[in-house]
Design an enzyme around this catalytic site. Structure first.
Site, PDB file in Angstrom:
ATOM      1  N   HIS A  43       0.827  -1.213   0.000  1.00  0.00           N
ATOM      2  CA  HIS A  43       0.000   0.000   0.000  1.00  0.00           C
ATOM      3  C   HIS A  43       0.857   1.256   0.000  1.00  0.00           C
ATOM      4  O   HIS A  43       2.050   1.235   0.297  1.00  0.00           O
ATOM      5  CB  HIS A  43      -0.928   0.012   1.225  1.00  0.00           C
ATOM      6  CG  HIS A  43      -0.240   0.401   2.500  1.00  0.00           C
ATOM      7  ND1 HIS A  43      -0.126   1.722   2.917  1.00  0.00           N
ATOM      8  CD2 HIS A  43       0.376  -0.353   3.448  1.00  0.00           C
ATOM      9  CE1 HIS A  43       0.527   1.759   4.064  1.00  0.00           C
ATOM     10  NE2 HIS A  43       0.841   0.514   4.412  1.00  0.00           N
ATOM     11  N   CYS A  44       0.218   2.358  -0.347  1.00  0.00           N
ATOM     12  CA  CYS A  44       0.784   3.697  -0.155  1.00  0.00           C
ATOM     13  C   CYS A  44      -0.369   4.550   0.355  1.00  0.00           C
ATOM     14  O   CYS A  44      -1.139   4.077   1.199  1.00  0.00           O
ATOM     15  CB  CYS A  44       1.423   4.225  -1.439  1.00  0.00           C
ATOM     16  SG  CYS A  44       0.409   4.095  -2.935  1.00  0.00           S
ATOM     17  N   MET A  77      -2.817   6.219  -1.721  1.00  0.00           N
ATOM     18  CA  MET A  77      -3.984   5.943  -2.562  1.00  0.00           C
ATOM     19  C   MET A  77      -3.969   4.541  -3.168  1.00  0.00           C
ATOM     20  O   MET A  77      -4.976   4.088  -3.702  1.00  0.00           O
ATOM     21  CB  MET A  77      -4.064   6.976  -3.690  1.00  0.00           C
ATOM     22  CG  MET A  77      -4.331   8.395  -3.213  1.00  0.00           C
ATOM     23  SD  MET A  77      -5.961   8.573  -2.454  1.00  0.00           S
ATOM     24  CE  MET A  77      -7.021   8.266  -3.868  1.00  0.00           C
ATOM     25  N   GLY A  78      -2.824   3.874  -3.129  1.00  0.00           N
ATOM     26  CA  GLY A  78      -2.729   2.554  -3.738  1.00  0.00           C
ATOM     27  C   GLY A  78      -2.746   2.599  -5.250  1.00  0.00           C
ATOM     28  O   GLY A  78      -3.229   1.668  -5.894  1.00  0.00           O
ATOM     29  N   ARG A  79      -2.166   3.651  -5.817  1.00  0.00           N
ATOM     30  CA  ARG A  79      -2.214   3.801  -7.274  1.00  0.00           C
ATOM     31  C   ARG A  79      -0.839   3.998  -7.902  1.00  0.00           C
ATOM     32  O   ARG A  79      -0.624   3.591  -9.045  1.00  0.00           O
ATOM     33  CB  ARG A  79      -3.100   4.989  -7.667  1.00  0.00           C
ATOM     34  CG  ARG A  79      -4.544   4.872  -7.213  1.00  0.00           C
ATOM     35  CD  ARG A  79      -5.404   5.925  -7.873  1.00  0.00           C
ATOM     36  NE  ARG A  79      -5.502   5.695  -9.311  1.00  0.00           N
ATOM     37  CZ  ARG A  79      -5.956   6.598 -10.177  1.00  0.00           C
ATOM     38  NH1 ARG A  79      -6.332   7.787  -9.753  1.00  0.00           N
ATOM     39  NH2 ARG A  79      -6.033   6.316 -11.455  1.00  0.00           N
ATOM     40  N   SER A  80       0.104   4.615  -7.175  1.00  0.00           N
ATOM     41  CA  SER A  80       1.374   4.982  -7.791  1.00  0.00           C
ATOM     42  C   SER A  80       2.562   4.252  -7.159  1.00  0.00           C
ATOM     43  O   SER A  80       3.143   3.353  -7.760  1.00  0.00           O
ATOM     44  CB  SER A  80       1.569   6.499  -7.714  1.00  0.00           C
ATOM     45  OG  SER A  80       2.744   6.903  -8.378  1.00  0.00           O
ATOM     46  N   ARG A  81       2.928   4.613  -5.931  1.00  0.00           N
ATOM     47  CA  ARG A  81       4.109   4.007  -5.305  1.00  0.00           C
ATOM     48  C   ARG A  81       3.958   2.508  -5.109  1.00  0.00           C
ATOM     49  O   ARG A  81       4.832   1.718  -5.506  1.00  0.00           O
ATOM     50  CB  ARG A  81       4.387   4.690  -3.957  1.00  0.00           C
ATOM     51  CG  ARG A  81       4.950   6.078  -4.074  1.00  0.00           C
ATOM     52  CD  ARG A  81       4.907   6.838  -2.757  1.00  0.00           C
ATOM     53  NE  ARG A  81       3.550   7.278  -2.423  1.00  0.00           N
ATOM     54  CZ  ARG A  81       3.266   8.105  -1.419  1.00  0.00           C
ATOM     55  NH1 ARG A  81       4.248   8.547  -0.632  1.00  0.00           N
ATOM     56  NH2 ARG A  81       2.022   8.478  -1.199  1.00  0.00           N
TER      57      ARG A  81
END
EC number: 3.1.3.16
Length: 217
Positions: A138-139, A141-145
């Site tokens: 996870h990060c 937003m769960g979209r980039s990192r």
């Protein structure tokens, strides 16, 4: 991309690169990689399974200890570790049967995430060696990192190209790594393609090219 440019180690981030002249695959340029995300993906939700027992999620998912325990998560990789990000750390899960790994990364195109690709991929791979394990990456937003680290894992340990890895994850989750991360994944794709080619030929990629690949921004 010409063989001269590949041998020099200077590779434009916006040009396609064909490592194996006898193969069909070309590593796309950065803009072409971005276009892969235009074709759509599932509606954004807090967490999704993108590979067996491997999940990408957001901050809300990572902070919900009750739901994590109920779902049976055994490992957490926080790609937004640190005081100014998702500040959990191993202490947050100390009374749970969860193994934690933190990567202190910023979701900025200028941030170099690539030094964490192999260590994060190894953590995921080790976790999934046990078929009863479930890992959340996870990060915020769960979209980039987090997505970039999962893509790197699929490329390193599952022998996927960057295109195949993106297609795999997009089938299950709405992701969009920033342009800087995509360039770094593209460099990884070229590196792994060189290694595969040279393993088949019985040579070392650094010896054959004379240098490592370096993308021109």
């Amino acid at each position: 991309m010409s063989s001269t440019a590949l041998k020099s180690g200077k590779i434009s981030a916006y040009a396609a690169v064909k490592v194996d002249p006898d193969g069909d695959y070309c590593t796309p340029g950065a803009f072409d990689l971005e276009r892969l995300f235009w074709k759509g993906s599932p509606k954004y939700t807090h967490v999704n399974e993108v590979w067996p027992n491997l999940y990408i999620g957001d901050e809300k998912t990572a902070l919900d200890r009750y739901s994590l325990e109920k779902a049976g998560f055994t490992h957490i990789l926080n790609a937004a570790h640190g005081r100014w990000n998702v500040d959990t750390g191993p202490e947050y899960y100390s009374d749970m049967n969860i193994e934690y790994h933190g990567v202190e990364a910023d979701d900025l195109p200028t941030f170099n995430l690539s030094p964490f690709f192999y260590s994060a991929a190894e953590f995921i791979h080790t976790a999934l060696q046990n078929e009863t394990s479930k890992i959340l990456v996870h990060c915020a937003m769960g979209r980039s990192r987090s997505a970039a680290l999962v893509l790197a894992y699929l490329m390193i340990y599952k022998n996927m190209t960057v295109v195949d890895a993106i297609d795999q994850v997009l089938q299950h989750r709405c992701i969009l790594p920033n342009r800087g991360f995509l360039k770094q994944l593209r460099e990884l794709d070229i590196k792994l393609a060189l290694e595969r080619r040279d393993n088949m030929n019985g040579t070392n990629s650094s010896e054959k090219t004379g240098t490592s690949t370096e993308t021109e921004i």
